[in-house]
Design a protein around this motif. Structure first.
Motif, mmCIF file in Angstrom:
data_model
loop_
_atom_site.group_PDB
_atom_site.id
_atom_site.type_symbol
_atom_site.label_atom_id
_atom_site.label_comp_id
_atom_site.label_asym_id
_atom_site.label_seq_id
_atom_site.Cartn_x
_atom_site.Cartn_y
_atom_site.Cartn_z
ATOM 1 N N ASP A 15 -105.256 -12.745 -10.202
ATOM 2 C CA ASP A 15 -104.149 -13.232 -9.727
ATOM 3 C C ASP A 15 -104.203 -13.287 -8.272
ATOM 4 O O ASP A 15 -103.293 -13.825 -7.388
ATOM 5 C CB ASP A 15 -102.934 -12.573 -10.135
ATOM 6 C CG ASP A 15 -102.455 -13.038 -11.506
ATOM 7 O OD1 ASP A 15 -102.894 -14.147 -11.998
ATOM 8 O OD2 ASP A 15 -101.630 -12.117 -12.108
ATOM 9 N N TYR A 18 -103.852 -16.719 -6.273
ATOM 10 C CA TYR A 18 -102.732 -17.346 -6.333
ATOM 11 C C TYR A 18 -101.479 -16.719 -5.584
ATOM 12 O O TYR A 18 -100.993 -17.276 -4.795
ATOM 13 C CB TYR A 18 -102.351 -17.801 -8.058
ATOM 14 C CG TYR A 18 -102.883 -18.263 -8.679
ATOM 15 C CD1 TYR A 18 -103.122 -19.566 -8.566
ATOM 16 C CD2 TYR A 18 -103.727 -17.830 -9.736
ATOM 17 C CE1 TYR A 18 -104.114 -20.509 -9.402
ATOM 18 C CE2 TYR A 18 -104.742 -18.666 -10.519
ATOM 19 C CZ TYR A 18 -104.643 -19.677 -9.941
ATOM 20 O OH TYR A 18 -105.715 -20.584 -10.946
ATOM 21 N N ASP A 56 -105.263 -25.792 -9.914
ATOM 22 C CA ASP A 56 -105.488 -25.311 -8.579
ATOM 23 C C ASP A 56 -104.520 -26.022 -7.284
ATOM 24 O O ASP A 56 -104.021 -25.455 -6.382
ATOM 25 C CB ASP A 56 -106.848 -25.237 -7.861
ATOM 26 C CG ASP A 56 -107.785 -24.345 -8.536
ATOM 27 O OD1 ASP A 56 -107.162 -23.358 -9.384
ATOM 28 O OD2 ASP A 56 -109.132 -24.385 -8.739
ATOM 29 N N ARG A 59 -100.392 -25.360 -8.531
ATOM 30 C CA ARG A 59 -99.865 -23.973 -8.857
ATOM 31 C C ARG A 59 -99.435 -23.180 -7.698
ATOM 32 O O ARG A 59 -99.892 -23.440 -6.420
ATOM 33 C CB ARG A 59 -100.917 -23.151 -9.227
ATOM 34 C CG ARG A 59 -100.305 -21.912 -9.996
ATOM 35 C CD ARG A 59 -101.397 -21.169 -10.784
ATOM 36 N NE ARG A 59 -100.714 -20.179 -11.616
ATOM 37 C CZ ARG A 59 -101.315 -19.331 -12.362
ATOM 38 N NH1 ARG A 59 -102.394 -19.785 -12.953
ATOM 39 N NH2 ARG A 59 -100.368 -18.544 -13.119
#
Length: 59
Positions: A15, A18, A56, A59
């Motif tokens: 994660d 992100y 990608d 998000r």
């Protein structure tokens, strides 16, 4: 940036990219560029190809 990327990668695992991208999207001026560079470095550590998958991009 590399040190921050390594720390995030250890702490958040998959994660980390992100989370760095979320921070880069905040309207904070120069900090936006910093977090974008951190996200790119995290992607390099993970072996991720940026912008290849739709998730990608959105998000």
């Amino acid at each position: 940036m590399r040190a921050r990327a390594r720390i995030m990668h250890r702490r958040y695992g998959s994660d980390a990219y992100y989370r760095a991208r979320e921070r880069a999207r905040r309207p904070e001026g120069r900090r936006t560029r910093y977090w974008t560079k951190v996200a790119v470095e995290v992607a390099r550590l993970e072996g991720r190809e940026i912008g290849v998958h739709a998730s990608d991009r959105w998000r």
